[in-house]
Design a protein around this motif. Structure first.
Motif, mmCIF file in Angstrom:
data_model
loop_
_atom_site.group_PDB
_atom_site.id
_atom_site.type_symbol
_atom_site.label_atom_id
_atom_site.label_comp_id
_atom_site.label_asym_id
_atom_site.label_seq_id
_atom_site.Cartn_x
_atom_site.Cartn_y
_atom_site.Cartn_z
ATOM 1 N N TYR B 292 0.534 2.026 3.389
ATOM 2 C CA TYR B 292 1.380 3.014 2.716
ATOM 3 C C TYR B 292 1.249 2.893 1.200
ATOM 4 O O TYR B 292 1.130 3.892 0.486
ATOM 5 C CB TYR B 292 2.839 2.847 3.152
ATOM 6 N N SER B 293 1.264 1.669 0.694
ATOM 7 C CA SER B 293 1.132 1.532 -0.763
ATOM 8 C C SER B 293 -0.286 1.866 -1.214
ATOM 9 O O SER B 293 -0.488 2.399 -2.307
ATOM 10 C CB SER B 293 1.572 0.134 -1.228
ATOM 11 N N ILE B 294 -1.252 1.603 -0.377
ATOM 12 C CA ILE B 294 -2.627 1.996 -0.720
ATOM 13 C C ILE B 294 -2.711 3.522 -0.831
ATOM 14 O O ILE B 294 -3.277 4.064 -1.785
ATOM 15 C CB ILE B 294 -3.625 1.465 0.340
ATOM 16 N N ALA B 295 -2.124 4.201 0.146
ATOM 17 C CA ALA B 295 -2.134 5.669 0.106
ATOM 18 C C ALA B 295 -1.400 6.178 -1.132
ATOM 19 O O ALA B 295 -1.833 7.136 -1.783
ATOM 20 C CB ALA B 295 -1.497 6.227 1.379
ATOM 21 N N ALA B 296 -0.293 5.518 -1.474
ATOM 22 C CA ALA B 296 0.501 5.960 -2.626
ATOM 23 C C ALA B 296 -0.240 5.772 -3.940
ATOM 24 O O ALA B 296 0.117 6.379 -4.955
ATOM 25 C CB ALA B 296 1.829 5.200 -2.654
ATOM 26 N N LEU B 297 -1.267 4.950 -3.929
ATOM 27 C CA LEU B 297 -2.030 4.685 -5.162
ATOM 28 C C LEU B 297 -3.265 5.574 -5.287
ATOM 29 O O LEU B 297 -4.071 5.404 -6.197
ATOM 30 C CB LEU B 297 -2.453 3.209 -5.206
ATOM 31 N N ARG B 298 -3.387 6.540 -4.375
ATOM 32 C CA ARG B 298 -4.602 7.365 -4.373
ATOM 33 C C ARG B 298 -4.851 8.078 -5.695
ATOM 34 O O ARG B 298 -5.983 8.278 -6.102
ATOM 35 C CB ARG B 298 -4.520 8.429 -3.285
ATOM 36 N N ALA B 299 -3.765 8.507 -6.329
ATOM 37 C CA ALA B 299 -3.920 9.296 -7.558
ATOM 38 C C ALA B 299 -4.099 8.404 -8.779
ATOM 39 O O ALA B 299 -4.316 8.902 -9.884
ATOM 40 C CB ALA B 299 -2.701 10.202 -7.740
ATOM 41 N N GLU B 300 -3.997 7.097 -8.593
ATOM 42 C CA GLU B 300 -4.078 6.189 -9.746
ATOM 43 C C GLU B 300 -5.508 5.682 -9.935
ATOM 44 O O GLU B 300 -6.283 5.638 -8.988
ATOM 45 C CB GLU B 300 -3.116 5.008 -9.547
ATOM 46 N N PRO B 301 -5.822 5.275 -11.151
ATOM 47 C CA PRO B 301 -7.191 4.831 -11.440
ATOM 48 C C PRO B 301 -7.459 3.401 -10.958
ATOM 49 O O PRO B 301 -7.664 2.496 -11.747
ATOM 50 C CB PRO B 301 -7.256 4.929 -12.967
ATOM 51 N N VAL B 302 -7.416 3.254 -9.642
ATOM 52 C CA VAL B 302 -7.657 1.953 -9.029
ATOM 53 C C VAL B 302 -9.043 1.990 -8.391
ATOM 54 O O VAL B 302 -9.412 2.978 -7.778
ATOM 55 C CB VAL B 302 -6.589 1.671 -7.949
ATOM 56 N N ASP B 303 -9.819 0.938 -8.574
ATOM 57 C CA ASP B 303 -11.159 0.914 -7.996
ATOM 58 C C ASP B 303 -11.256 0.099 -6.722
ATOM 59 O O ASP B 303 -12.127 0.341 -5.890
ATOM 60 C CB ASP B 303 -12.147 0.376 -9.031
ATOM 61 N N ALA B 304 -10.391 -0.889 -6.582
ATOM 62 C CA ALA B 304 -10.448 -1.727 -5.381
ATOM 63 C C ALA B 304 -9.078 -2.328 -5.115
ATOM 64 O O ALA B 304 -8.283 -2.525 -6.035
ATOM 65 C CB ALA B 304 -11.480 -2.830 -5.544
ATOM 66 N N TYR B 305 -8.833 -2.603 -3.834
ATOM 67 C CA TYR B 305 -7.561 -3.174 -3.401
ATOM 68 C C TYR B 305 -7.810 -4.547 -2.771
ATOM 69 O O TYR B 305 -8.711 -4.687 -1.936
ATOM 70 C CB TYR B 305 -6.911 -2.295 -2.334
ATOM 71 N N GLY B 306 -6.999 -5.507 -3.149
ATOM 72 C CA GLY B 306 -6.994 -6.784 -2.444
ATOM 73 C C GLY B 306 -5.807 -6.787 -1.500
ATOM 74 O O GLY B 306 -4.672 -6.604 -1.940
ATOM 75 N N VAL B 307 -6.065 -6.967 -0.204
ATOM 76 C CA VAL B 307 -4.993 -6.867 0.790
ATOM 77 C C VAL B 307 -4.870 -8.189 1.539
ATOM 78 O O VAL B 307 -5.873 -8.753 1.982
ATOM 79 C CB VAL B 307 -5.273 -5.726 1.792
ATOM 80 N N GLY B 308 -3.644 -8.663 1.667
ATOM 81 C CA GLY B 308 -3.421 -9.961 2.296
ATOM 82 C C GLY B 308 -2.601 -9.886 3.561
ATOM 83 O O GLY B 308 -3.092 -9.474 4.616
ATOM 84 N N THR B 309 -1.324 -10.246 3.425
ATOM 85 C CA THR B 309 -0.437 -10.373 4.587
ATOM 86 C C THR B 309 -0.545 -9.203 5.557
ATOM 87 O O THR B 309 -0.687 -9.400 6.762
ATOM 88 C CB THR B 309 1.030 -10.467 4.107
ATOM 89 N N SER B 310 -0.455 -7.985 5.035
ATOM 90 C CA SER B 310 -0.321 -6.845 5.948
ATOM 91 C C SER B 310 -1.533 -6.700 6.869
ATOM 92 O O SER B 310 -1.374 -6.389 8.048
ATOM 93 C CB SER B 310 -0.090 -5.559 5.167
ATOM 94 N N VAL B 311 -2.723 -6.940 6.360
ATOM 95 C CA VAL B 311 -3.880 -6.719 7.238
ATOM 96 C C VAL B 311 -4.012 -7.833 8.266
ATOM 97 O O VAL B 311 -4.217 -7.570 9.452
ATOM 98 C CB VAL B 311 -5.185 -6.494 6.432
ATOM 99 N N VAL B 312 -3.838 -9.091 7.861
ATOM 100 C CA VAL B 312 -4.052 -10.180 8.832
ATOM 101 C C VAL B 312 -2.924 -10.276 9.856
ATOM 102 O O VAL B 312 -3.098 -10.904 10.903
ATOM 103 C CB VAL B 312 -4.262 -11.550 8.148
ATOM 104 N N THR B 313 -1.781 -9.661 9.585
ATOM 105 C CA THR B 313 -0.693 -9.682 10.565
ATOM 106 C C THR B 313 -0.502 -8.320 11.229
ATOM 107 O O THR B 313 0.539 -8.042 11.822
ATOM 108 C CB THR B 313 0.634 -10.134 9.916
#
Lengths: 432, 432
Positions: B292-313
């Motif tokens: 959800y937060s990744i989707a919310a950042l779509r309009a922002e100038p972000v090039d890459a996401y580091g994802v931890g807890t949410s993906v491994v759980t």
């Protein structure tokens, strides 16, 4: 490329950035700076009232095996992960520092210094991932399991969630559930590895395999004896119970109900068993139980609960949220200072204060640089030495010790802290 | 009692009831009955629209090692878990049956026959726990990760959650995230074991270790070069960025922001970097991100996401909810018939129908006892042979194959099925 088999070394259970930081700090000489790292949780998950420390016994074993052998070094070298100087440093790596920690079965609260690692930066920085993997997983399970044990109010709990989590975490989860007061596990490897009692009788498949329920029951009784547990809900539960008692006699050990409204079904089953003279036959229920449904069944005639998914996945909080932070460099407290996720610098220890009645009143976290606050007759220091002189300390607490420690610690929690509802931590954390 | 080291045999990753059922069925002769077991999920968790099959590659390796060796037999014997006849049967145990399954990276829906195991009862019943542990864990992670990949809309995703899950599940989770389209992992052992690209630069600890931020950045650049990622939020982010570009020059690879309102901070950082001439410097954000937060950042100038807890759980669904059920005995369909948790008897296979445009329309599950439904030009059968003649089939799909399979499968999902909101499965499951 892969054999799929676990490695005997735990050294690569490490995030790459730990090795790049090591490499850079070896380059500029800061790898040798004396540091203090601290493990703590900023919050308890989901409005829980307490957390339970678990995993330390496993962690000590994993730290013994944290050595960079030929295979690990070759892979790091081939992949260009670090330079030659770092490889040669890693080949000689032995953790020379000191570790203190809350023992297994101890409660923790937001900000509790659950573990303190004193070591040169290069040695301490490498342990972050391994330390957190073990403590975050096992403490999450133990923290959830302890609430189930409270909810069960003395009735037996069987952990049967192996199928709902990774095959290796299943063992650690069973261990953590046992630490928290569960009575047994379904998992055989857990029994072999940790000496935890294992239990298990049969699944619906066993009844379906046979031409009828009575034949299946007879077959099970022939092997496991009258004391076994017969699963009675494959077809019709009332008929299943009738058949079970007809085949086993009134000395039947237990029946298990794995589906439906287990509260209502348990009451009906109890009545039926009593009418059939099987007054000593116990009732085991299972099927997507968690701490809330266990509590809701308190008034029902249930003798034991089989718990799966919810316990091995931390009942909504699969990771304990502990972090591993650098708090001191050469005696100087350090802390992140930008907005959010701040931390408190400096090495710390903690004590817990209690009323004369034994009820805990507060967690006092104090800097190790200063004097130890005065200890009342009912207060106690919480950290214990874990690692000294290149290895684990002798006479480390056993899993049974941890189980007993938690049992006692929960008795000390103020009553509001034992409720299942969301709220504040059971006792406040005070920074002295 | 314990060395803490994983065992080379996977045979005791088994619930005790599987061995007691084996023992009883050997006693009455039903162990030899030809059976069909099926793995399926009754529902997708949390109103998700699709599930992603993952773990089959790991499972095949684990099944190869599913042998009862001296150590396992001695423990079972000492503990009195099974009788002598069963021990001797186990000593010779080799899985002689056949396994078909949805390949890794394939989508699944409620009722999809994800795996079919055909074997004598005694051989098939032993695999329940191991099969489910692997598939439930890995599929839970892949299913969550695939939603993050969709939400990231082509931007890079780095898996960095090892510290938030058991050390061995961390590897399986990294593998599942990569299968789902993540670009790299922080976990070195995952790189070694599965050949997945690893990434990592530095933590706040590295900046805190040094006398000032500029010194820390210089040290990192000396080892990792100008293309590295500098973590700029230890003290003040704007000053951190200024220092980063001053020290590295405008060719700096990337900066990372790990805390605060990363959307706002990314915009400010982009402006500042551009003003400083570092127009090619990328922005990596991390810190408790989920789909959800990744989707919310779509309009922002972000090039890459580091994802931890949410993906491994598994982002709220740490287990996929798959079950392993006996569905057929000697050609006769069997099914549990009491209230709740019913299942459909009989061995089954499945096909997925598609429009000429390639969009999936339905999952058709059909009995293998009958004819295969007609396949349109865009339809395809979903199960593949996995195990034949005592071992895995040759030319099994690789992890990269699975990654590509999922990429294609997601293109076929109707658009509503790719939304993050809760709802019905993307396509219906039809039982023919």
């Amino acid at each position: 490329m892969s054999t799929g088999l676990p490695s005997a070394s735990t050294a690569l259970f490490t995030d790459r950035y730990e090795l790049t930081m090591l490499s850079a700090s070896l380059g500029d000489g800061t790898a040798a700076r004396d540091c203090v790292f601290e493990v703590f949780a900023r919050n308890l998950p989901l409005g829980r009232r307490y957390g339970v420390v678990a995993g330390l016994g496993r962690l000590v074993e994993a730290l013994r095996d944290f050595r960079f052998g030929e295979r690990e070094l070759a892979w790091l070298s081939d992949g260009g992960v670090v330079d030659e100087a770092t490889l040669s440093w890693l080949a000689d790596y032995r953790f020379s520092g000191e570790i203190d920690a809350y023992p297994e079965g101890e409660l923790y609260f937001p900000g509790s210094p659950i573990m303190t690692v004193r070591a040169p930066f290069g040695e301490g920085v490498l342990l972050e991932t391994l330390v957190l993997s073990v403590l975050n997983h096992d403490s999450a399970v133990a923290s959830a399991a302890a609430r189930m044990v409270s909810a069960a109010n003395g009735r037996r709990l069987i952990e049967m969630g192996s199928r709902r989590t990774h095959e290796e975490s299943a063992l650690a989860a069973s261990r953590a559930a046992y630490l928290a007061g569960f009575h047994s596990t379904s998992n055989l490897e857990c029994g072999r590895r940790y000496g935890i009692p294992t239990t298990g009788t049969s699944a619906h498949a066993f009844t379906l395999l046979h031409d009828d329920e009575a034949t299946a029951f007879r077959s099970q009784l022939a092997v496991l004896g009258t004391g076994t547990t017969l699963l009675v809900d494959t077809y019709d539960i009332a008929r299943g119970i009738e058949t079970a008692v007809a085949v086993a006699g009134p000395e039947l050990g237990a029946i298990r109900i794995d589906s439906g409204d287990v509260g209502v079904l348990a009451r009906q089953a109890r009545d039926q068993l009593d009418r059939l003279g099987a007054t000593g036959t116990k009732i085991v229920v299972s099927g997507d139980l968690d701490e809330y449904s266990i509590a809701a069944l308190r008034a029902e005639p249930v003798d034991a609960y089989g718990v799966g998914t919810s316990v091995v996945t931390g009942s909504g909080a699969p990771a304990a949220g502990m972090v591993y932070k650098l708090v001191e460099v050469e005696g100087r407290p350090v802390e992140k200072r930008s907005a959010h996720k701040t931390s408190r610098g400096g090495g710390k220890a903690a004590l817990r204060r209690h009323r004369p009645t034994g009820t805990a009143t507060e967690e006092v976290v104090f800097p190790t640089a200063g004097p130890v606050p005065e200890l009342g007759p009912h207060d106690r220091l919480l950290q214990r030495p874990v690692w000294r002189d290149g290895g684990p300390v002798a006479d480390a607490p056993t899993l049974e010790d941890g189980r007993e420690r938690l049992r006692r610690a929960l008795v000390s929690v103020p009553w509001e802290g034992l409720t299942l509802s969301r709220g504040e931590p059971a006792i406040p954390t005070v920074f002295a």
